[in-house]
Design a protein around this motif. Structure first.
Motif, PDB file in Angstrom:
ATOM      1  N   VAL A  46       0.831  -1.207   0.000  1.00 18.53           N
ATOM      2  CA  VAL A  46       0.000   0.000   0.000  1.00 18.53           C
ATOM      3  C   VAL A  46       0.865   1.257   0.000  1.00 18.53           C
ATOM      4  O   VAL A  46       0.651   2.180  -0.806  1.00 18.53           O
ATOM      5  CB  VAL A  46      -0.950   0.001   1.207  1.00 18.53           C
ATOM      6  N   LYS A  47       1.833   1.316   0.903  1.00 21.51           N
ATOM      7  CA  LYS A  47       2.683   2.507   0.972  1.00 21.51           C
ATOM      8  C   LYS A  47       3.468   2.744  -0.315  1.00 21.51           C
ATOM      9  O   LYS A  47       3.486   3.875  -0.832  1.00 21.51           O
ATOM     10  CB  LYS A  47       3.629   2.392   2.165  1.00 21.51           C
ATOM     11  N   VAL A 174       4.548  -0.886  -8.078  1.00 20.96           N
ATOM     12  CA  VAL A 174       3.473  -1.687  -7.488  1.00 20.96           C
ATOM     13  C   VAL A 174       2.161  -1.263  -8.134  1.00 20.96           C
ATOM     14  O   VAL A 174       1.776  -0.095  -8.063  1.00 20.96           O
ATOM     15  CB  VAL A 174       3.413  -1.495  -5.965  1.00 20.96           C
ATOM     16  N   HIS A 175       1.457  -2.224  -8.763  1.00 16.55           N
ATOM     17  CA  HIS A 175       0.222  -1.918  -9.480  1.00 16.55           C
ATOM     18  C   HIS A 175      -0.987  -1.982  -8.552  1.00 16.55           C
ATOM     19  O   HIS A 175      -0.946  -2.585  -7.467  1.00 16.55           O
ATOM     20  CB  HIS A 175       0.040  -2.890 -10.648  1.00 16.55           C
ATOM     21  N   LEU A 176      -2.073  -1.373  -9.005  1.00 18.58           N
ATOM     22  CA  LEU A 176      -3.304  -1.343  -8.218  1.00 18.58           C
ATOM     23  C   LEU A 176      -3.863  -2.742  -7.997  1.00 18.58           C
ATOM     24  O   LEU A 176      -4.347  -3.060  -6.903  1.00 18.58           O
ATOM     25  CB  LEU A 176      -4.346  -0.467  -8.917  1.00 18.58           C
ATOM     26  N   SER A 177      -3.818  -3.604  -9.010  1.00 15.65           N
ATOM     27  CA  SER A 177      -4.351  -4.961  -8.870  1.00 15.65           C
ATOM     28  C   SER A 177      -3.595  -5.743  -7.799  1.00 15.65           C
ATOM     29  O   SER A 177      -4.198  -6.462  -6.991  1.00 15.65           O
ATOM     30  CB  SER A 177      -4.272  -5.692 -10.207  1.00 15.65           C
ATOM     31  N   THR A 178      -2.276  -5.589  -7.783  1.00 17.83           N
ATOM     32  CA  THR A 178      -1.477  -6.267  -6.760  1.00 17.83           C
ATOM     33  C   THR A 178      -1.827  -5.759  -5.368  1.00 17.83           C
ATOM     34  O   THR A 178      -1.970  -6.542  -4.416  1.00 17.83           O
ATOM     35  CB  THR A 178       0.017  -6.060  -7.032  1.00 17.83           C
ATOM     36  N   THR A 179      -1.965  -4.440  -5.252  1.00 18.47           N
ATOM     37  CA  THR A 179      -2.308  -3.853  -3.951  1.00 18.47           C
ATOM     38  C   THR A 179      -3.694  -4.291  -3.493  1.00 18.47           C
ATOM     39  O   THR A 179      -3.900  -4.602  -2.311  1.00 18.47           O
ATOM     40  CB  THR A 179      -2.253  -2.322  -4.048  1.00 18.47           C
ATOM     41  N   ALA A 180      -4.649  -4.335  -4.427  1.00 15.31           N
ATOM     42  CA  ALA A 180      -6.011  -4.742  -4.064  1.00 15.31           C
ATOM     43  C   ALA A 180      -6.042  -6.182  -3.571  1.00 15.31           C
ATOM     44  O   ALA A 180      -6.682  -6.492  -2.563  1.00 15.31           O
ATOM     45  CB  ALA A 180      -6.933  -4.566  -5.265  1.00 15.31           C
ATOM     46  N   ASN A 181      -5.347  -7.075  -4.273  1.00 14.80           N
ATOM     47  CA  ASN A 181      -5.296  -8.470  -3.826  1.00 14.80           C
ATOM     48  C   ASN A 181      -4.616  -8.613  -2.481  1.00 14.80           C
ATOM     49  O   ASN A 181      -4.993  -9.469  -1.666  1.00 14.80           O
ATOM     50  CB  ASN A 181      -4.567  -9.326  -4.863  1.00 14.80           C
ATOM     51  N   ALA A 182      -3.607  -7.784  -2.235  1.00 14.59           N
ATOM     52  CA  ALA A 182      -2.891  -7.863  -0.967  1.00 14.59           C
ATOM     53  C   ALA A 182      -3.732  -7.366   0.202  1.00 14.59           C
ATOM     54  O   ALA A 182      -3.447  -7.710   1.351  1.00 14.59           O
ATOM     55  CB  ALA A 182      -1.592  -7.054  -1.043  1.00 14.59           C
ATOM     56  N   ILE A 183      -4.762  -6.576  -0.082  1.00 15.92           N
ATOM     57  CA  ILE A 183      -5.591  -6.019   0.987  1.00 15.92           C
ATOM     58  C   ILE A 183      -6.905  -6.787   1.145  1.00 15.92           C
ATOM     59  O   ILE A 183      -7.377  -7.019   2.262  1.00 15.92           O
ATOM     60  CB  ILE A 183      -5.872  -4.536   0.722  1.00 15.92           C
TER      61      ILE A 183
END
Length: 260
Positions: A46-47, A174-183
């Motif tokens: 996220v950061k 870091v892409h949005l899709s990766t961040t969304a899956n991580a959250i």
């Protein structure tokens, strides 16, 4: 109640209690794992995503590279950023050309492997890659591999740039899709764990609550039987007295009989 029936009832209650405790434990573990992953992924994904969320994609072509490795950069390899561990890595400088989304050609932009590399070093260095482990030889080998991958003979490759600062480009973000899956998945685990926890702690179950209201303990059942027998005896005694008073037909006498 027969001894065998009471034993089977106790076994059933024990198995139910064990099953509820198991479900409660699973809920607690899910909540703890979900919360831990949310904190960890917040720092890992996220950061970094917040820093590069406005970056645009482009195609970069290497135009120059300073791979003499004459400059050694001193870095702190301790995880807490303290001076307990100090290491070095050679500085390789790669420059690229790319075209912005609006069609503007950018020449001789500094290339970095990631936003972290751009952020942690002095802007005057412009080292395209950094590796700061305790072993200096490992750092040098990693830098050499990066220089070989992005030399003058390399093919054009995808890169990302800051629309507000076109003087540099980065290879990976870091892409949005990766961040969304991580959250999403840790948050889902945390939510399910909390739901299971509160349901088991506060017994939020209409059927179970109804069964609990209808269930009497052994003492309560015995007391209920005693009250029923006493009430029945009082009713029978009262009816006998009324029967004895009826043949006299006198209102006064009936009132006296009822009193007695």
């Amino acid at each position: 109640m027969p001894l065998a029936g009471r034993g089977s009832q106790l076994l059933s209650l024990d198995s139910t209690s064990m099953r509820l405790n198991y479900i409660l434990g699973v809920g607690i573990i899910l909540a703890l794992v979900g919360a831990s992953l949310l904190v960890a992924f917040g720092f890992l994904y996220v950061k970094p995503y917040i820093n590069v969320r406005t970056y645009e994609e482009a195609v970069c072509r290497v135009v120059s590279q300073d791979s003499t490795f004459r400059t050694l950069v001193t870095c702190q390899c301790a995880a807490d950023g303290s001076s307990a561990c100090v290491s070095q890595y050679p500085c390789v400088k790669v420059s690229v050309n790319y075209t912005r989304v609006d069609g503007v050609q950018v020449d001789n932009a500094a290339l970095y492997d990631s936003y972290e590399t751009f952020h942690i070093q002095d802007s005057a260095l412009r080292c395209s890659y950094h590796r700061c482990s305790r072993i200096v030889e490992d750092n040098s080998q990693a830098v050499v591999q990066f220089a070989r991958k992005y030399d003058l003979s390399s093919s054009p490759f995808p890169c990302y740039y800051d629309p507000n600062n076109s003087t540099f480009a980065v290879v990976e973000i870091v892409h949005l899709s990766t961040t969304a899956n991580a959250i999403v998945w840790p948050a889902l685990a945390l939510m399910v764990g909390l739901i299971v926890f509160f349901v088991q702690i506060f017994h939020i179950d209409p059927k179970r609550a109804q069964q609990k209201r209808n269930q009497f303990s052994s003492l309560e059942r015995q007391w209920a039987r005693i009250k029923e027998r006493s009430y029945g005896r009082m009713e029978s005694a009262g009816s006998e007295r009324l029967v004895q008073c009826e043949p006299f037909g006198s209102v006064t006498h009936n009132a006296v009989c009822l009193v007695h």
